[in-house]
Enzyme design. Sequence first.
Site, PDB file in Angstrom:
ATOM      1  N   ASP A 138      13.068  29.656  18.131  1.00 41.34           N
ATOM      2  CA  ASP A 138      13.301  29.449  19.564  1.00 41.34           C
ATOM      3  C   ASP A 138      14.696  29.908  19.969  1.00 41.34           C
ATOM      4  O   ASP A 138      15.650  29.786  19.188  1.00 41.34           O
ATOM      5  CB  ASP A 138      13.178  27.961  19.904  1.00 41.34           C
ATOM      6  CG  ASP A 138      11.723  27.563  20.107  1.00 41.34           C
ATOM      7  OD1 ASP A 138      10.835  28.361  19.759  1.00 41.34           O
ATOM      8  OD2 ASP A 138      11.490  26.460  20.608  1.00 41.34           O
ATOM      9  N   HIS A 178      15.528  27.002  14.639  1.00 39.14           N
ATOM     10  CA  HIS A 178      16.496  27.647  15.534  1.00 39.14           C
ATOM     11  C   HIS A 178      17.498  28.401  14.659  1.00 39.14           C
ATOM     12  O   HIS A 178      18.132  27.788  13.798  1.00 39.14           O
ATOM     13  CB  HIS A 178      17.238  26.599  16.372  1.00 39.14           C
ATOM     14  CG  HIS A 178      16.355  25.884  17.351  1.00 39.14           C
ATOM     15  ND1 HIS A 178      15.481  24.899  16.971  1.00 39.14           N
ATOM     16  CD2 HIS A 178      16.220  26.028  18.689  1.00 39.14           C
ATOM     17  CE1 HIS A 178      14.833  24.459  18.053  1.00 39.14           C
ATOM     18  NE2 HIS A 178      15.263  25.122  19.107  1.00 39.14           N
TER      19      HIS A 178
HETATM   20 ZN   LIG Z   1      14.789  26.284  23.226  1.00 38.92          ZN
END
Ligand SMILES: [Zn+2]
Length: 241
Positions: A52, A199
């Site tokens: 993400d 992430h």
């Molecule tokens: Zn995000």
Amino acid sequence: MNVKMKYPAFTAIVLLLALWLWKISTSRSFQFAGELIADVPLSDSLIALTFDDGPSPNHTDEVLAILHRYNVQATFFVTGREVEAYPEESRRIVAAGHQLGNHSYSHQRMVLKRSSFIVNELDRTDHAIRNAGYQGEIYFRPPYCKKLFLLPWILKQRNQVSITWDIEPESFADVRGSALKIVDHIKKKVHPGSIILLHVMYDSNAESRRSLPVVIENLQKKGYQFVTVNQLIKSSQENGV
Ligand SMILES: [Zn+2]
């Protein structure tokens, strides 16, 4: 029931309703309208790695190099704002055969927002993703996994599928600060059809980046094959699962 009793009961009901709606708004596996996929029922050992945010100028190439080294296809849920800011990095992700998904334009919580705001966020990001050269289906992943009534309804009108995840090591405070713990967490939770969220795009994600080659090596040794979310879904449809 007298009036004095009625008000506390009413307050309690309103609070419970608010709590229930809040839980629904962050649910990984349910939304009020449209299709949402958190993992895919599969008998084959296929799994999807998803990242993400980003792309970023500092870490995109590093992540792409790791994926290339292990011959892994992944899915990047990018923000329209960052795709526009870093077009070369975006194109390199697409050129390497990975999938791009829509993670909104400006990464705001998509609840209590007007319909025009939501549509604009979706459109601008889809447009940026197409400009980066990506031609496949564009899935959506809500920032902070936040959605309630309007966003799912708009996505349903657009036939845009929501993709969440079933493995999220960084959501655990005692896991996210250690690459080894991230590896361990994923190893314990993974199953065929899993969608893993990490992430890796910002400086603050160093431990997740460090975990990446070890996660891949470990799971490949266990017989898992990394594919894009698109391929994961397609495989389950082809097998009629
Ligand atoms: Zn995000």
